[in-house]
Design a protein around this motif. Structure first.
Motif, mmCIF file in Angstrom:
data_model
loop_
_atom_site.group_PDB
_atom_site.id
_atom_site.type_symbol
_atom_site.label_atom_id
_atom_site.label_comp_id
_atom_site.label_asym_id
_atom_site.label_seq_id
_atom_site.Cartn_x
_atom_site.Cartn_y
_atom_site.Cartn_z
ATOM 1 N N UNK A 64 7.951 -4.652 -6.211
ATOM 2 C CA UNK A 64 9.016 -4.001 -6.985
ATOM 3 C C UNK A 64 9.066 -4.554 -8.410
ATOM 4 N N UNK A 65 8.942 -5.863 -8.549
ATOM 5 C CA UNK A 65 8.951 -6.482 -9.881
ATOM 6 C C UNK A 65 7.797 -5.942 -10.729
ATOM 7 N N UNK A 66 6.638 -5.759 -10.102
ATOM 8 C CA UNK A 66 5.486 -5.206 -10.818
ATOM 9 C C UNK A 66 5.779 -3.806 -11.326
ATOM 10 N N UNK A 67 6.336 -2.954 -10.471
ATOM 11 C CA UNK A 67 6.637 -1.592 -10.894
ATOM 12 C C UNK A 67 7.634 -1.593 -12.045
ATOM 13 N N UNK A 68 8.720 -2.320 -11.904
ATOM 14 C CA UNK A 68 9.761 -2.303 -12.932
ATOM 15 C C UNK A 68 9.240 -2.819 -14.270
ATOM 16 N N UNK A 69 8.441 -3.867 -14.249
ATOM 17 C CA UNK A 69 7.865 -4.386 -15.500
ATOM 18 C C UNK A 69 6.882 -3.381 -16.097
ATOM 19 N N UNK A 70 6.084 -2.758 -15.267
ATOM 20 C CA UNK A 70 5.097 -1.787 -15.759
ATOM 21 C C UNK A 70 5.769 -0.567 -16.366
ATOM 22 N N UNK A 71 6.864 -0.117 -15.772
ATOM 23 C CA UNK A 71 7.580 1.047 -16.308
ATOM 24 C C UNK A 71 8.134 0.785 -17.705
ATOM 25 N N UNK A 73 6.636 -0.976 -20.071
ATOM 26 C CA UNK A 73 5.574 -1.157 -21.070
ATOM 27 C C UNK A 73 5.439 0.070 -21.972
ATOM 28 N N UNK A 74 5.047 -0.180 -23.232
ATOM 29 C CA UNK A 74 4.708 0.893 -24.166
ATOM 30 C C UNK A 74 3.465 0.483 -24.928
ATOM 31 N N UNK A 75 2.487 1.332 -25.092
ATOM 32 C CA UNK A 75 2.511 2.685 -24.548
ATOM 33 C C UNK A 75 2.576 2.645 -23.031
ATOM 34 N N UNK A 76 3.166 3.694 -22.475
ATOM 35 C CA UNK A 76 3.386 3.741 -21.035
ATOM 36 C C UNK A 76 2.046 3.815 -20.300
ATOM 37 N N UNK A 77 1.900 2.998 -19.278
ATOM 38 C CA UNK A 77 0.645 2.998 -18.522
ATOM 39 C C UNK A 77 0.639 4.043 -17.410
ATOM 40 N N UNK A 78 -0.505 4.120 -16.769
ATOM 41 C CA UNK A 78 -0.621 4.805 -15.486
ATOM 42 C C UNK A 78 -0.461 3.696 -14.450
ATOM 43 N N UNK A 79 0.416 3.902 -13.489
ATOM 44 C CA UNK A 79 0.756 2.848 -12.531
ATOM 45 C C UNK A 79 0.390 3.280 -11.118
ATOM 46 N N UNK A 80 -0.405 2.461 -10.453
ATOM 47 C CA UNK A 80 -0.669 2.625 -9.023
ATOM 48 C C UNK A 80 0.349 1.735 -8.326
ATOM 49 N N UNK A 81 1.414 2.352 -7.820
ATOM 50 C CA UNK A 81 2.541 1.592 -7.273
ATOM 51 C C UNK A 81 2.395 1.385 -5.777
ATOM 52 N N UNK A 82 2.812 0.231 -5.322
ATOM 53 C CA UNK A 82 2.842 -0.036 -3.884
ATOM 54 C C UNK A 82 3.859 0.901 -3.233
ATOM 55 N N UNK A 83 3.544 1.370 -2.053
ATOM 56 C CA UNK A 83 4.440 2.293 -1.342
ATOM 57 C C UNK A 83 5.793 1.658 -1.069
ATOM 58 N N UNK A 84 5.819 0.355 -0.887
ATOM 59 C CA UNK A 84 7.069 -0.332 -0.547
ATOM 60 C C UNK A 84 8.136 -0.178 -1.621
ATOM 61 N N UNK A 85 7.738 0.070 -2.866
ATOM 62 C CA UNK A 85 8.726 0.145 -3.939
ATOM 63 C C UNK A 85 9.724 1.271 -3.705
ATOM 64 N N UNK A 86 9.327 2.283 -2.947
ATOM 65 C CA UNK A 86 10.234 3.398 -2.721
ATOM 66 C C UNK A 86 11.339 3.067 -1.727
ATOM 67 N N UNK A 87 11.201 1.958 -1.025
ATOM 68 C CA UNK A 87 12.276 1.495 -0.144
ATOM 69 C C UNK A 87 13.440 0.939 -0.962
ATOM 70 N N UNK A 88 13.180 0.610 -2.217
ATOM 71 C CA UNK A 88 14.158 -0.039 -3.092
ATOM 72 C C UNK A 88 14.848 1.022 -3.964
ATOM 73 N N UNK A 89 16.156 1.217 -3.788
ATOM 74 C CA UNK A 89 16.862 2.228 -4.590
ATOM 75 C C UNK A 89 16.750 2.002 -6.096
ATOM 76 N N UNK A 90 16.659 0.728 -6.527
ATOM 77 C CA UNK A 90 16.494 0.447 -7.967
ATOM 78 C C UNK A 90 15.196 1.037 -8.476
ATOM 79 N N UNK A 91 14.132 0.908 -7.690
ATOM 80 C CA UNK A 91 12.834 1.434 -8.097
ATOM 81 C C UNK A 91 12.836 2.958 -8.117
ATOM 82 N N UNK A 92 13.445 3.554 -7.111
ATOM 83 C CA UNK A 92 13.510 5.021 -7.096
ATOM 84 C C UNK A 92 14.260 5.527 -8.327
ATOM 85 N N UNK A 93 15.346 4.872 -8.679
ATOM 86 C CA UNK A 93 16.104 5.279 -9.862
ATOM 87 C C UNK A 93 15.286 5.077 -11.134
ATOM 88 N N UNK A 94 14.536 3.992 -11.203
ATOM 89 C CA UNK A 94 13.729 3.691 -12.392
ATOM 90 C C UNK A 94 12.593 4.695 -12.586
#
Length: 173
Positions: A64-71, A73-94
């Protein structure tokens, strides 16, 4: 597409997130942020090793920390996110401002991929049972956040990347 909108590729382990993300990053000239690569570079361990040694909760917190930090970044990257991040409401909102691409796949295909990769955690389960349980539990979250959905392996990684690039060009996301 402006380079301030992240593209996030989601799906269960083995769906092809890393490959599709690399293809998109190369085509768009963007950096790629991959959860598995991040874990190995930052912690010197695979997802499977972290889950076994430090627990599933710690693995998911790091993903989750990886996803939030990657989101952020600018310029915005392409992110291969772990499936587990979707279990976290903060990540889904982000993920709301991102273009989210869901690589969906049947459990049988995912189980083959899980068996093929020692870096993938099995959480003490047989691969087909694991893939089935994860898909049933996370499919509603994927559906909630996904802007685009592609069925793997019905579509190859290259076909998925082409379809995403076509969407980006047509929509100017």
């Amino acid at each position: 597409m402006t380079d301030d909108v992240p593209i996030v590729v989601v799906g269960l382990m083995g769906a092809g997130k890393t490959s599709v993300s690399r293809l998109l990053g190369e085509a768009l000239g963007r950096p790629v942020r991959d959860s598995d690569e991040y874990l190995e570079e930052r912690y010197g361990a695979t997802a499977a090793e972290i889950a076994a040694g430090e627990g599933t909760a710690e693995l998911h917190a790091r993903e989750a920390a990886h996803l939030l930090a990657s989101l952020a970044e600018r310029p915005a990257p392409v992110i291969a996110a772990a499936a587990s991040v979707l279990d976290d409401p903060r990540c889904r909102a982000a993920l709301k401002p991102a273009l989210v691409v869901w690589l969906d796949a049947l459990p049988e295909f995912l189980a083959e991929q899980i068996l093929a990769g020692s870096h993938r955690p099995r959480f003490g389960m047989e691969p087909l049972a694991l893939a089935t349980e994860l898909r049933e539990r996370r499919a509603p979250f994927f559906a909630e956040v996904a802007d685009l959905r592609f069925q793997r392996p019905t579509m190859s990684k290259h076909e998925v990347a082409r379809a995403v690039l076509d969407h980006v060009r047509e929509s100017g996301v």
